[in-house]
Motif scaffolding. Sequence first.
Motif, PDB file in Angstrom:
ATOM      1  N   LEU A 192       0.855  -1.192   0.000  1.00  0.00           N
ATOM      2  CA  LEU A 192       0.000   0.000   0.000  1.00  0.00           C
ATOM      3  C   LEU A 192       0.887   1.237   0.000  1.00  0.00           C
ATOM      4  CD1 LEU A 192      -2.529  -1.256   2.731  1.00  0.00           C
ATOM      5  CD2 LEU A 192      -2.850  -1.296   0.252  1.00  0.00           C
ATOM      6  N   ARG A 193       0.889   1.921  -1.111  1.00  0.00           N
ATOM      7  CA  ARG A 193       1.749   3.118  -1.208  1.00  0.00           C
ATOM      8  C   ARG A 193       1.248   4.184  -0.249  1.00  0.00           C
ATOM      9  NH1 ARG A 193       1.839   5.168  -6.883  1.00  0.00           N
ATOM     10  NH2 ARG A 193       3.338   6.658  -6.068  1.00  0.00           N
ATOM     11  N   ARG A 194       2.170   4.909   0.302  1.00  0.00           N
ATOM     12  CA  ARG A 194       1.871   6.008   1.233  1.00  0.00           C
ATOM     13  C   ARG A 194       1.078   5.553   2.459  1.00  0.00           C
ATOM     14  NH1 ARG A 194       1.376   8.568  -3.741  1.00  0.00           N
ATOM     15  NH2 ARG A 194      -0.874   8.257  -3.811  1.00  0.00           N
ATOM     16  N   LEU A 195       1.297   4.292   2.883  1.00  0.00           N
ATOM     17  CA  LEU A 195       0.616   3.818   4.101  1.00  0.00           C
ATOM     18  C   LEU A 195       1.206   4.591   5.282  1.00  0.00           C
ATOM     19  CD1 LEU A 195      -1.251   1.550   5.403  1.00  0.00           C
ATOM     20  CD2 LEU A 195       0.865   0.361   5.859  1.00  0.00           C
ATOM     21  N   SER A 196       0.357   5.291   6.016  1.00  0.00           N
ATOM     22  CA  SER A 196       0.904   6.109   7.096  1.00  0.00           C
ATOM     23  C   SER A 196       0.769   5.416   8.441  1.00  0.00           C
ATOM     24  CB  SER A 196       0.211   7.467   7.121  1.00  0.00           C
ATOM     25  OG  SER A 196      -1.180   7.264   7.219  1.00  0.00           O
ATOM     26  N   GLU A 197      -0.315   4.651   8.622  1.00  0.00           N
ATOM     27  CA  GLU A 197      -0.523   4.015   9.926  1.00  0.00           C
ATOM     28  C   GLU A 197      -1.447   2.816   9.782  1.00  0.00           C
ATOM     29  OE1 GLU A 197      -2.452   6.762  12.530  1.00  0.00           O
ATOM     30  OE2 GLU A 197      -3.973   7.269  11.049  1.00  0.00           O
ATOM     31  N   TYR A 198      -1.517   2.010  10.849  1.00  0.00           N
ATOM     32  CA  TYR A 198      -2.336   0.797  10.798  1.00  0.00           C
ATOM     33  C   TYR A 198      -3.818   1.101  10.582  1.00  0.00           C
ATOM     34  CZ  TYR A 198      -3.936   1.773  15.544  1.00  0.00           C
ATOM     35  OH  TYR A 198      -4.524   2.359  16.632  1.00  0.00           O
ATOM     36  N   LYS A 199      -4.225   2.342  10.967  1.00  0.00           N
ATOM     37  CA  LYS A 199      -5.646   2.723  10.874  1.00  0.00           C
ATOM     38  C   LYS A 199      -6.065   3.123   9.465  1.00  0.00           C
ATOM     39  CE  LYS A 199      -5.353   5.418  14.824  1.00  0.00           C
ATOM     40  NZ  LYS A 199      -5.779   6.428  15.757  1.00  0.00           N
ATOM     41  N   ASP A 200      -5.099   3.201   8.569  1.00  0.00           N
ATOM     42  CA  ASP A 200      -5.372   3.550   7.174  1.00  0.00           C
ATOM     43  C   ASP A 200      -6.570   2.725   6.666  1.00  0.00           C
ATOM     44  OD1 ASP A 200      -3.663   4.437   4.422  1.00  0.00           O
ATOM     45  OD2 ASP A 200      -4.937   2.648   4.229  1.00  0.00           O
ATOM     46  N   LYS A 201      -7.485   3.392   5.960  1.00  0.00           N
ATOM     47  CA  LYS A 201      -8.725   2.738   5.512  1.00  0.00           C
ATOM     48  C   LYS A 201      -8.458   1.469   4.722  1.00  0.00           C
ATOM     49  CE  LYS A 201     -12.303   6.225   5.107  1.00  0.00           C
ATOM     50  NZ  LYS A 201     -12.630   7.340   4.224  1.00  0.00           N
ATOM     51  N   LYS A 202      -7.464   1.552   3.820  1.00  0.00           N
ATOM     52  CA  LYS A 202      -7.178   0.378   2.978  1.00  0.00           C
ATOM     53  C   LYS A 202      -6.653  -0.766   3.833  1.00  0.00           C
ATOM     54  CE  LYS A 202      -6.206   2.638  -1.370  1.00  0.00           C
ATOM     55  NZ  LYS A 202      -5.111   3.335  -2.033  1.00  0.00           N
ATOM     56  N   MET A 203      -5.792  -0.439   4.784  1.00  0.00           N
ATOM     57  CA  MET A 203      -5.242  -1.487   5.658  1.00  0.00           C
ATOM     58  C   MET A 203      -6.359  -2.132   6.482  1.00  0.00           C
ATOM     59  SD  MET A 203      -2.970  -3.451   6.720  1.00  0.00           S
ATOM     60  CE  MET A 203      -1.397  -3.038   6.002  1.00  0.00           C
ATOM     61  N   ILE A 204      -7.276  -1.329   6.971  1.00  0.00           N
ATOM     62  CA  ILE A 204      -8.380  -1.875   7.774  1.00  0.00           C
ATOM     63  C   ILE A 204      -9.269  -2.769   6.904  1.00  0.00           C
ATOM     64  CG2 ILE A 204     -10.485  -1.242   9.076  1.00  0.00           C
ATOM     65  CD1 ILE A 204      -7.826  -0.926  10.654  1.00  0.00           C
ATOM     66  N   ARG A 205      -9.477  -2.375   5.667  1.00  0.00           N
ATOM     67  CA  ARG A 205     -10.277  -3.212   4.759  1.00  0.00           C
ATOM     68  C   ARG A 205      -9.592  -4.576   4.583  1.00  0.00           C
ATOM     69  NH1 ARG A 205     -10.211  -3.141  -0.590  1.00  0.00           N
ATOM     70  NH2 ARG A 205      -9.194  -1.121  -0.754  1.00  0.00           N
ATOM     71  N   HIS A 206      -8.262  -4.546   4.408  1.00  0.00           N
ATOM     72  CA  HIS A 206      -7.536  -5.822   4.255  1.00  0.00           C
ATOM     73  C   HIS A 206      -7.545  -6.620   5.562  1.00  0.00           C
ATOM     74  CE1 HIS A 206      -6.271  -5.551   0.161  1.00  0.00           C
ATOM     75  NE2 HIS A 206      -5.910  -4.299   0.338  1.00  0.00           N
ATOM     76  N   ALA A 207      -7.478  -5.920   6.676  1.00  0.00           N
ATOM     77  CA  ALA A 207      -7.496  -6.630   7.972  1.00  0.00           C
ATOM     78  C   ALA A 207      -8.839  -7.343   8.152  1.00  0.00           C
ATOM     79  CB  ALA A 207      -7.230  -5.655   9.113  1.00  0.00           C
ATOM     80  N   LYS A 208      -9.922  -6.725   7.664  1.00  0.00           N
ATOM     81  CA  LYS A 208     -11.241  -7.379   7.746  1.00  0.00           C
ATOM     82  C   LYS A 208     -11.257  -8.637   6.898  1.00  0.00           C
ATOM     83  CE  LYS A 208     -14.138  -3.505   8.988  1.00  0.00           C
ATOM     84  NZ  LYS A 208     -14.809  -2.314   8.553  1.00  0.00           N
ATOM     85  N   ASN A 209     -10.711  -8.548   5.688  1.00  0.00           N
ATOM     86  CA  ASN A 209     -10.647  -9.731   4.811  1.00  0.00           C
ATOM     87  C   ASN A 209      -9.755 -10.807   5.433  1.00  0.00           C
ATOM     88  OD1 ASN A 209     -12.148  -8.300   2.995  1.00  0.00           O
ATOM     89  ND2 ASN A 209     -10.421  -7.733   1.688  1.00  0.00           N
ATOM     90  N   LEU A 210      -8.646 -10.353   6.026  1.00  0.00           N
ATOM     91  CA  LEU A 210      -7.726 -11.299   6.667  1.00  0.00           C
ATOM     92  C   LEU A 210      -8.432 -12.023   7.811  1.00  0.00           C
ATOM     93  CD1 LEU A 210      -4.971 -12.559   7.388  1.00  0.00           C
ATOM     94  CD2 LEU A 210      -4.387 -10.431   8.575  1.00  0.00           C
ATOM     95  N   LYS A 211      -9.174 -11.274   8.591  1.00  0.00           N
ATOM     96  CA  LYS A 211      -9.926 -11.864   9.709  1.00  0.00           C
ATOM     97  C   LYS A 211     -10.865 -12.952   9.188  1.00  0.00           C
ATOM     98  CE  LYS A 211     -13.977 -10.801  11.943  1.00  0.00           C
ATOM     99  NZ  LYS A 211     -15.046  -9.893  12.318  1.00  0.00           N
ATOM    100  N   ASP A 212     -11.625 -12.636   8.143  1.00  0.00           N
ATOM    101  CA  ASP A 212     -12.571 -13.621   7.590  1.00  0.00           C
ATOM    102  C   ASP A 212     -11.826 -14.867   7.108  1.00  0.00           C
ATOM    103  OD1 ASP A 212     -14.559 -11.882   8.137  1.00  0.00           O
ATOM    104  OD2 ASP A 212     -14.798 -11.136   6.087  1.00  0.00           O
ATOM    105  N   ALA A 213     -10.738 -14.660   6.369  1.00  0.00           N
ATOM    106  CA  ALA A 213      -9.981 -15.797   5.815  1.00  0.00           C
ATOM    107  C   ALA A 213      -9.355 -16.618   6.946  1.00  0.00           C
ATOM    108  CB  ALA A 213      -8.894 -15.284   4.880  1.00  0.00           C
ATOM    109  N   PHE A 214      -8.858 -15.943   7.947  1.00  0.00           N
ATOM    110  CA  PHE A 214      -8.194 -16.582   9.081  1.00  0.00           C
ATOM    111  C   PHE A 214      -9.150 -17.514   9.838  1.00  0.00           C
ATOM    112  CE2 PHE A 214      -6.910 -16.371  13.609  1.00  0.00           C
ATOM    113  CZ  PHE A 214      -5.590 -16.775  13.509  1.00  0.00           C
ATOM    114  N   PHE A 215     -10.360 -17.041  10.085  1.00  0.00           N
ATOM    115  CA  PHE A 215     -11.311 -17.878  10.838  1.00  0.00           C
ATOM    116  C   PHE A 215     -11.953 -18.947   9.961  1.00  0.00           C
ATOM    117  CE2 PHE A 215     -10.996 -14.219  13.742  1.00  0.00           C
ATOM    118  CZ  PHE A 215     -10.549 -14.923  14.848  1.00  0.00           C
TER     119      PHE A 215
END
Length: 239
Positions: A192-215
């Motif tokens: 993710l270019r210009r990722l500034s922090e973990y709260k970045d919208k794109k990162m959170i969207r991926h974290a949601k997908n990761l959560k679903d895939a993980f469980f």
Amino acid sequence: MVITVFSPKGGVGKTTLTLALARVLSEDKKVCAVEADFSPGDFVSLLDLDKEKNIVNACLGDYRACLQRPAGEKFDVIVGGFPHMQENLKYADVEKLLNDISGEYDYVLIDLQPQISEPAVAALLKADRVLFVLEDDISAVSRTVGIIEYLKLHGFLDVSKACAVVNKVKGKKKYITAVDLGIPVVYSIPYLRRLSEYKDKKMIRHAKNLKDAFFEVKKEKSLLRRLLNGFKRVKQKDK
Ligand SMILES: Nc1ncnc2c1ncn2[C@@H]1O[C@H](COP(=O)(O)OP(=O)(O)O)[C@@H](O)[C@H]1O
Ligand SMILES: [Mg+2]
């Protein structure tokens, strides 16, 4: 449930993913993120927290006094420490902390440092699930293969509890597709270019997908196990 986020390499995104997952999971569950990192840890500076309320004091004293809530978040954290502090912690100290804390929270996420030490082994063995983070480069992939073998050999990892996420993927994956890690790769996150922090919208969207895939992986596995067990029972009856 204790989920340990691990990688034998620094800079792959463990801290970013731990905090993004903590944010996502804390939408409807009680979550604590524990930084088991002495290299030193990043939580204090990233989240603007008190460095005295760290994992060593949480293990050796009352852990409740070491819980901190980052501004704007719904999850608690225990911050990591500095290199010299690690010697103060034994396996049993971390084991006790995780036993206590997992009774209070739905999810305990551990951001585990790359180096294997007594506290690190406790964080791996007390985990219900271990999430390996790696990048698709030759060094991260070969180190991950090597550390999984090492951890298995020493009895420090139950591979049936482990899975992996590939982070910072640029274009088509090359190295990860050429090897068998021996654990499932559940999700890939692009660079993710210009990722500034973990709260970045794109990162959170991926974290949601990761959560679903993980469980989902666990569900599939238990269904498969149920089917296999049923099959075994039928075979035994036939004998
Ligand atoms: N998907 C991504 N795309 C781009 N940069 C990322 C991504 N994930 C993490 N980073 C960046 O990589 C750097 C290292 O991440 P960090 O979470 O601190 O790694 P670790 O905890 O494994 O050392 C940070 O600057 C972070 O913002
Ligand atoms: Mg980190």
